[in-house]
Each structure stands twice: as C-alpha cells, then as structure tokens.
Write an enzyme that holds these catalytic residues in place. Structure first.
Site, short mmCIF file in Angstrom:
data_model
loop_
_atom_site.label_atom_id
_atom_site.label_comp_id
_atom_site.label_asym_id
_atom_site.label_seq_id
_atom_site.Cartn_x
_atom_site.Cartn_y
_atom_site.Cartn_z
N SER A 1 6.31 1.53 -5.32
CA SER A 1 7.79 2.12 -5.07
C SER A 1 8.14 2.52 -3.89
CB SER A 1 7.79 3.30 -5.96
OG SER A 1 7.16 4.58 -5.58
N ARG B 1 10.96 5.21 -1.31
CA ARG B 1 11.76 6.18 -1.32
C ARG B 1 12.57 6.56 -0.08
NH1 ARG B 1 6.92 6.47 -1.23
NH2 ARG B 1 6.68 6.01 -3.44
N ALA C 1 -0.14 -1.86 4.62
CA ALA C 1 -0.52 -2.82 5.56
C ALA C 1 -0.90 -4.18 5.44
CB ALA C 1 -1.90 -2.04 6.12
N ASP D 1 1.50 3.22 6.26
CA ASP D 1 1.70 4.11 5.63
C ASP D 1 0.42 5.14 5.58
OD1 ASP D 1 0.10 2.83 3.81
OD2 ASP D 1 1.67 2.66 2.03
N THR D 2 -0.58 4.73 5.78
CA THR D 2 -1.85 5.78 5.90
C THR D 2 -1.60 6.44 7.07
OG1 THR D 2 -2.94 4.06 4.46
CG2 THR D 2 -4.31 5.98 5.42
N ASN E 1 -11.89 2.04 2.65
CA ASN E 1 -10.85 1.62 1.69
C ASN E 1 -11.49 1.74 0.22
OD1 ASN E 1 -8.87 0.95 3.69
ND2 ASN E 1 -8.05 -0.76 2.31
#
Length: 471
Positions: free
Chosen positions: A14, A16, A80, A238-239, A297
């Site tokens: 998703s 946002r 990523a 994002d991480t 991970n």
C-alpha cells in the site's frame, strides 16, 4: 501558519500520503490519501505498474490543495532493489519487474562466475538475496540483452518518480546500497565492479545523500496539483527512513522495522564486511548521516498478510493476533526465511506442507496458522538478537519495534519473551516520520538526527513490553 511537509511512502502492499508539521514541539502526522499496491501478473511475469503508481502520487498531492495545506517540500520513499531503465528518450526500456519475480533463479551463479561470492560481500557488505538488483540486472543481461543495450539511465523507483516530478535524474544513496553495487568505503557506485559484471557503467549517475534538494515541481505537475514545492531526497529506502525514526535517546539500540518484511539490526558507523557477517547473512545497508544499517532481512508480516488475503481479508490484523493468542500453545514452528514462503500460491498450504515435511503437527484453522507464523517470527527474532550481540560484541538492553507491525500486541510480547529483552513498540508510521525528519532537518526545523529522534520519542505513544522470563 504551520509549515507542512509531505511524505509519500509507498510500500509493497500500500501507499500513503502523510502531511507532517510541528505543533508545540511535537511532530503531528495527518494521513490525507491512501492507495493499494501490489505486483501485477502479466504474461507469467510479476511487474509494477509505474504509470498507475505515479497517478496515485499525483492524486495524493492534489489532496493538499483540496484541504489547503500546501507543503513547503515533499519526498518519496519505496521498498528497495527494484528499478527502472530509461532509454535515450527517457522512456522505460523493458519491463519494471517486482522483486518476487522468478527470473533471477540461477543468476547468483552467473554473477559468481565473474566475482566470487566472498569477494563480492567483502566489497559491498550487502546480504545475498536472490532478488537483489545485481542479480536482476544479470537476468536482463542474459535473458533480454537488447534491453540493456537501449538503457541510458538507471534509477531506483523513488528516483524515477522524483524524476517525473522534477525532470531531474538524481540517485539517492541509501536505496542504491540495496543493489549490491555500492562501495561502503566511498559511498558511491563501485564502478570497477559494474564494469566487471558487464553492466553499462554510464547509466549509473552520481549518488546523493538524504537531504539533497532534487528541484521544484515541473510546470505540468504544478498545473495538475495546483501548487509548487521543493522535492527533497529523503532516505528513500523505506527501511532507512523507518530507522531514522527509531526513538532511541542514548546509546545503541536494536530495531525491527516491522512490515511486509522484518528488518532487524543496529546502527554502525563503519560497515562490517567480515566473513562472519557474510556467513550470518547480515547486510550493511546505507543509512542517514553516513551510518550503516547492520541488519538481517526476515520474511516478516508478508506471511500473515498472505493468510489474511487468502481468507478474503475477513479478519483484521488485530483479530488474527487475538486468534493466534487463543492458539498460543500450538507447538509447530517454521523457518520463516525458507524460500518456500517467498511467493507461494497459498501461504496457508506452504505452512502446512512445511509442518508435514518436518513431522510436526499440521495447523488446520486460521488461528493455528497465525499462531505458528507469529511464534516462528518471534523465535527468529530471538536468534537474530544473539547473532547481533556476538558479531558486534555488545549487549543490548532493548529492541525498538517500528513500523506497522509495532501494533501487533501479541507478536511484541512473544518477541520480548523470545529475545529476553524489553521491547519498545512505536511509532507505527515510522517510515513516514523518517521521511519527514529528513525534510525538516534539511529545512532547519531540527538541528540534527538526535534532536529529531527526541521529538519522535516525545510525539508518539511508545508501548513497553517486558519479557516473561521462565526459569
């Protein structure tokens, strides 16, 4: 009037748009737009629809105008490893593959014909995962060489969307490290490695650090959105943004960035590219302020998301947590990092098959399946803590769980128990918060990362879980 900043945070499931501003010294977040995401199956391939995603980026930006909260800047982050190749006319060359596509099968061996695995890790410090960009590009080179011949520009997905917004092609450092093609020494592309692999060196542009200004919106974008603003490069993996928002006030902290994937690790000022780290499958991904995210991970909540989808999203994640807790004594465990869980046709059947093969009780109900998944994740987290402490020579007092998975109350307690550590859960919107922090540091709202983290700690309710230690 408050100064607003816009974080566009696009995850694998998703996306946002979140506006942020400071109010009485606290960071206030306001979600103004949300959309679904996922890979499309086309002609046997798993692909991203970049056109649809960019339309959603624009739709969310239009909301700023509608509610009369115009941001002074915006920034984009995504997952990523996935990328876009552009030809000489800046058109997409080939397909935009998703990392779960199977085309990379066997591409690791093709890479290792040119550079041994041990040497590759010593050069880059990046954990081997078959979907890393280095293997994706080898698949292009071998399977569709004509695409690589056309390619003039390589951009990671946030860089590509940023290019569509500004017309400027800039490559951001933290996300680039996930390609396994960046040197941890000079924090630029390892051009000798790129030449060795036979990838076109000229398509890789200079890497820029988070906080760099990419430019203002193009005229056509301004007309569509109804406003102009700066585009700032955040830590676009994002991480990397989520870890920025880890509310650690002093010392070193362990973190789990918990979402579709669980990224578990700590921050180092120098990469650990040792053979011990390679054998443990740890990675040294780029972080904000020239730090390294030394982490592993772990498959993460993708497993529980898949089970939920297989049941038509009949239950919320909170309900699945409660159902798992009711079945907490179900004894079976799975290796959450086993490749069978990467992209199965049915996650439920994959868990059952694993239990059958390993001669464990086979879960039947959704509650039993959820119990197996949550307990197995927590067990993996506990083992990873031990590895991190051995490798760094440090003992950590607590674990910060950040991101959407920080709301999984049952899993948080299981994690505290399995790791024998205090767990601090929150903020849930860590990635968006980190995205905003990079913009606000750039704008002078915060002096540095430490001040921004203190603000995050003060702004969001952090839940604490103490371990239930057994004798």
């Amino acid at each position: 009037m408050a100064a607003y900043y816009l974080a566009v945070d696009i995850g694998a499931s998703s996306g946002r748009h979140i506006l942020g501003h400071l109010e009485n010294g606290k960071l206030v977040l306001e979600e103004i737009y949300r959309f679904e995401n996922g890979m499309d199956k086309r002609d046997g391939k798993l692909l991203w629809d970049t056109g649809r995603l960019f339309s959603e980026i624009i739709n969310g930006m239009k909301k700023c105008k509608e509610i009369n909260k115009i941001p002074v800047s915006m920034s984009l982050d995504t997952w990523a490893v996935d990328y876009v190749l552009l030809d000489e006319k800046d058109r997409i060359a080939g397909d935009v593959y998703g990392y779960r596509d199977s085309r990379t099968a066997g591409m690791d061996e093709e890479v290792y014909r040119l550079i041994p695995e041990k040497e590759l890790y010593a050069r880059t410090g990046i954990q081997k995962q078959i979907f890393n960009t280095i293997y994706q590009l080898m698949a292009v080179k071998i399977q569709t060489p004509e695409v690589l011949e056309k390619a003039k520009t390589f951009l990671m997905l946030p860089d590509y969307f940023q290019f569509l917004l500004t017309g400027n092609k800039l490559c951001e450092y933290t996300n680039a490290t996930s390609t396994q093609l960046v040197s941890p020494e000079n924090k630029q592309w390892d051009r000798q490695l790129i030449r060795l692999l036979g990838y076109p060196e000229e398509m890789f542009g200079t890497l820029h650090m988070p906080g760099t200004e990419a430019g203002n919106l193009k005229e056509d974008i301004k007309k569509q959105t109804g406003f102009d603003c700066k585009v700032i490069m955040c830590a676009s993996h994002d991480t990397a943004s989520a870890v920025m928002a880890m509310p650690v006030l002093k010392g070193d902290g362990l973190y789990i960035s918990s979402g579709t994937w669980s990224l578990m690790g700590t921050e180092l000022m120098q990469a650990d590219c040792s053979e011990k780290s390679r054998l443990g499958n740890f990675t040294n991904e780029g972080g904000y302020d020239s730090r390294f995210r030394y982490l592993k991970n772990i498959m993460g909540l993708w497993m529980i998301q898949s089970v939920r989808h297989e049941h038509g999203d009949a239950w919320s994640f909170a309900q699945l947590c409660a159902m798992a807790a009711q079945n907490g004594d179900f004894p079976s465990r799975v290796d959450v990092n086993d490749a069978v869980f990467l992209a199965p046709d049915s996650m439920t059947e994959a868990v059952r098959d694993y239990c059958r093969r390993t001669k464990q009780p086979v879960p039947e109900t959704a509650g039993e399946i959820s119990a197996v998944i949550y307990a197995s994740l927590a067990a993996c987290y506990g083992e990873t803590v031990q590895e991190l402490e051995r490798n760094t020579g440090k003992t950590y007092s607590g674990i910060h769980i950040i991101g959407g998975g920080s709301n999984a109350d049952y899993l948080n307690q299981l994690t505290a128990d399995a790791a024998a550590k205090t767990v601090y859960a929150g903020p849930g919107e860590a990635t968006a918060a980190g995205n905003l922090m990079a913009q606000m540091i750039s704008a002078g709202e915060f002096a540095d990362l430490a001040e921004a983290r203190t603000c995050v700690y003060d702004s969001f309710g952090i839940q604490v879980y103490e371990p239930h230690l057994t004798a």
